[in-house]
Design a protein around this motif. Structure first.
Motif, PDB file in Angstrom:
ATOM      1  N   TYR A 144       0.720  -0.982  -0.020  1.00 44.47           N
ATOM      2  CA  TYR A 144      -0.066   0.020   0.128  1.00 44.47           C
ATOM      3  C   TYR A 144       0.850   1.231  -0.134  1.00 44.47           C
ATOM      4  N   ILE A 145       0.769   2.109  -1.097  1.00 50.39           N
ATOM      5  CA  ILE A 145       1.411   3.207  -1.081  1.00 50.39           C
ATOM      6  C   ILE A 145       0.374   4.680  -1.221  1.00 50.39           C
ATOM      7  N   ASN A 146       0.540   5.769  -0.451  1.00 52.11           N
ATOM      8  CA  ASN A 146      -0.137   6.833  -0.516  1.00 52.11           C
ATOM      9  C   ASN A 146       0.688   8.106  -0.543  1.00 52.11           C
ATOM     10  N   ILE A 147       1.906   7.935  -0.441  1.00 51.54           N
ATOM     11  CA  ILE A 147       2.898   9.140  -0.436  1.00 51.54           C
ATOM     12  C   ILE A 147       2.790  10.078  -1.510  1.00 51.54           C
ATOM     13  N   ASP A 148       2.090   9.653  -2.675  1.00 51.64           N
ATOM     14  CA  ASP A 148       1.823  10.586  -3.788  1.00 51.64           C
ATOM     15  C   ASP A 148       1.159  11.829  -3.166  1.00 51.64           C
ATOM     16  N   HIS A 149       0.244  11.863  -2.441  1.00 51.47           N
ATOM     17  CA  HIS A 149      -0.300  13.021  -1.874  1.00 51.47           C
ATOM     18  C   HIS A 149      -0.327  13.225  -0.480  1.00 51.47           C
ATOM     19  N   THR A 150       0.714  12.884   0.103  1.00 48.09           N
ATOM     20  CA  THR A 150       0.791  12.905   1.794  1.00 48.09           C
ATOM     21  C   THR A 150       2.380  13.213   1.961  1.00 48.09           C
ATOM     22  N   GLY A 151       3.327  12.888   1.093  1.00 49.49           N
ATOM     23  CA  GLY A 151       4.677  13.102   1.342  1.00 49.49           C
ATOM     24  C   GLY A 151       5.074  12.328   2.541  1.00 49.49           C
ATOM     25  N   ASN A 152       6.257  12.446   3.183  1.00 53.22           N
ATOM     26  CA  ASN A 152       6.727  11.829   4.472  1.00 53.22           C
ATOM     27  C   ASN A 152       6.316  12.255   5.401  1.00 53.22           C
ATOM     28  N   THR A 153       5.382  11.877   6.250  1.00 52.59           N
ATOM     29  CA  THR A 153       4.883  12.253   7.425  1.00 52.59           C
ATOM     30  C   THR A 153       5.538  11.856   8.766  1.00 52.59           C
ATOM     31  N   VAL A 154       6.773  11.277   8.536  1.00 49.51           N
ATOM     32  CA  VAL A 154       7.467  10.542   9.649  1.00 49.51           C
ATOM     33  C   VAL A 154       6.863   9.610  10.342  1.00 49.51           C
ATOM     34  N   ALA A 155       6.562  10.000  11.769  1.00 46.35           N
ATOM     35  CA  ALA A 155       6.009   8.712  12.574  1.00 46.35           C
ATOM     36  C   ALA A 155       4.415   8.435  12.154  1.00 46.35           C
ATOM     37  N   ALA A 156       3.790   9.728  11.437  1.00 45.76           N
ATOM     38  CA  ALA A 156       2.389   9.446  11.392  1.00 45.76           C
ATOM     39  C   ALA A 156       2.078   8.631  10.103  1.00 45.76           C
ATOM     40  N   THR A 157       3.184   8.311   9.223  1.00 53.42           N
ATOM     41  CA  THR A 157       2.825   7.786   7.866  1.00 53.42           C
ATOM     42  C   THR A 157       1.983   6.553   7.773  1.00 53.42           C
ATOM     43  N   ILE A 158       2.377   5.557   8.758  1.00 57.56           N
ATOM     44  CA  ILE A 158       1.429   4.449   8.914  1.00 57.56           C
ATOM     45  C   ILE A 158       0.018   4.527   9.402  1.00 57.56           C
ATOM     46  N   PRO A 159      -0.374   5.259  10.619  1.00 54.62           N
ATOM     47  CA  PRO A 159      -1.689   5.238  10.744  1.00 54.62           C
ATOM     48  C   PRO A 159      -2.540   6.072   9.673  1.00 54.62           C
ATOM     49  N   ILE A 160      -1.928   6.824   8.987  1.00 57.60           N
ATOM     50  CA  ILE A 160      -2.477   7.812   7.872  1.00 57.60           C
ATOM     51  C   ILE A 160      -2.769   6.853   6.823  1.00 57.60           C
ATOM     52  N   ALA A 161      -1.808   6.119   6.412  1.00 57.92           N
ATOM     53  CA  ALA A 161      -2.006   4.979   5.423  1.00 57.92           C
ATOM     54  C   ALA A 161      -2.993   3.977   5.706  1.00 57.92           C
ATOM     55  N   LEU A 162      -2.998   3.439   7.041  1.00 56.16           N
ATOM     56  CA  LEU A 162      -4.068   2.500   7.306  1.00 56.16           C
ATOM     57  C   LEU A 162      -5.269   3.184   7.340  1.00 56.16           C
TER      58      LEU A 162
END
Length: 330
Positions: free
Chosen positions: A273-291
């Motif tokens: 699963y990849i959503n970095i295209d519209h979120t960028g690297n949000t450090v510690a928050a990337t995984i719960p945002i992606a979930l």
């Protein structure tokens, strides 16, 4: 059955300001150049918000998702707290109306969500808590040098939160075993040499030592290696084969890193699963945002076998597994 920590609530918050790749034209970086090398087309940056502000937004939605504010403990994973002292978590708990519950910050950079899950899981398994609100939030944009081509287009802001409750280890949502690690000899890979987010949000003057610096090529190699090794370890300990994993939700640092990890694990791109295209690297928050986004899109459904993995500054890394439960998003 053994006592376990069970995922019971989930949310994400992204600041309203959208920053497209065109923003970096003055750095002689084109949209194609950025998107090809990182997978990022746009990201969100705060305006006048600190980390505690966006933490409250995500935390409130996670409590709605859970359906209760009966919480014993609050943990905040962040590398960008409002202040170096005190911790931001007590203020977040107070603003959420959670009274005098214990609250503390946890700093493990991009691996913060995995480290926080492991900490919360241990507290629940040992009976120290029944229900934990765990938030991961970052205002990384406030730590960037706007003239640094290596970091300015990559890092972004956002928050995600989960509620974990006590349950049994055979329940859907029960967190599996964890693999965590660190290597302080790699601290130079991602570093803020020297200055929290509140001062930055208020426009205080900062010198160059207060900006994030990164060694991209070396970081890439170590991230792929450590995330792959860590993922393999938890899969083997759980007796899961890579082809039994329905979805891998890794730290969203770079599309090419995630694709390389999938290749090393033998997992097809459609299960990464990849959503970095519209979120960028949000450090510690990337995984719960992606979930959260994966649930909203239908990519993550009850019963799915899920692998979570991350690598970050420190260097730190970690992985865990779970079977996805029924969760209602607010």
């Amino acid at each position: 059955m053994a006592r376990a920590a069970v995922l019971a609530g989930l949310s994400a918050y992204l600041p309203p300001r959208v920053v497209p790749n065109a923003h970096f034209a003055d750095l002689r970086l084109s949209d194609e150049w950025i998107s090809t090398r990182t997978g990022i087309s746009e990201r969100r940056w705060v305006q006048g918000q600190s980390t505690s502000d966006i933490s409250v937004e995500a935390g409130a939605e996670a409590l709605k998702s859970y359906g209760s504010d009966d919480i014993d403990l609050v943990i905040l994973a962040t590398q960008s707290p409002d202040h170096f002292a005190p911790s931001s978590a007590p203020a977040v708990a107070s603003r959420l109306g959670l009274g005098g519950v214990p609250a503390f910050d946890l700093a493990a950079a991009c691996s913060g969500f995995l480290y926080g899950l492991a900490t919360a899981s241990s507290l629940i398994r040992t009976g120290q808590a029944e229900r934990i609100l765990f938030i991961a939030a970052e205002t990384a944009s406030l730590y960037l040098n706007p003239k640094d081509r290596n970091t300015a287009p990559i890092f972004a802001d956002g928050a995600g939160a989960v509620v974990l409750r006590a349950g049994e280890d055979d329940e859907p949502g029960s967190l599996g075993g964890f693999d965590l690690g660190s290597d302080g000899d790699l601290a130079h890979l991602v570093l803020v040499p020297g200055g929290g987010s509140r001062a930055r949000a208020d426009g205080w003057a900062l010198d160059d030592r207060a900006h994030l610096v990164m060694q991209g090529r070396e970081l890439f190699v170590n991230a792929v290696t450590r995330m792959s090794e860590s993922s393999t370890k938890v899969l083997e300990e759980a007796g899961w084969k890579p082809d039994e994993v329905d979805l891998v939700v890794g730290h969203q640092a770079n599309r090419r890193i995630l694709e390389a990890v999938g290749h090393e694990l033998g997992i097809e791109p459609e299960r990464m699963y990849i959503n970095i295209d519209h979120t960028g690297n949000t450090v510690a928050a990337t995984i719960p945002i992606a979930l959260t986004e994966a649930v909203r899109e239908g990519a993550l459904r009850p019963g799915h076998r899920v692998l979570l993995t991350a690598f970050g500054a420190g260097a730190t890394w970690g992985s865990t597994l779970l079977r996805w439960p029924e969760i209602s998003l607010a």
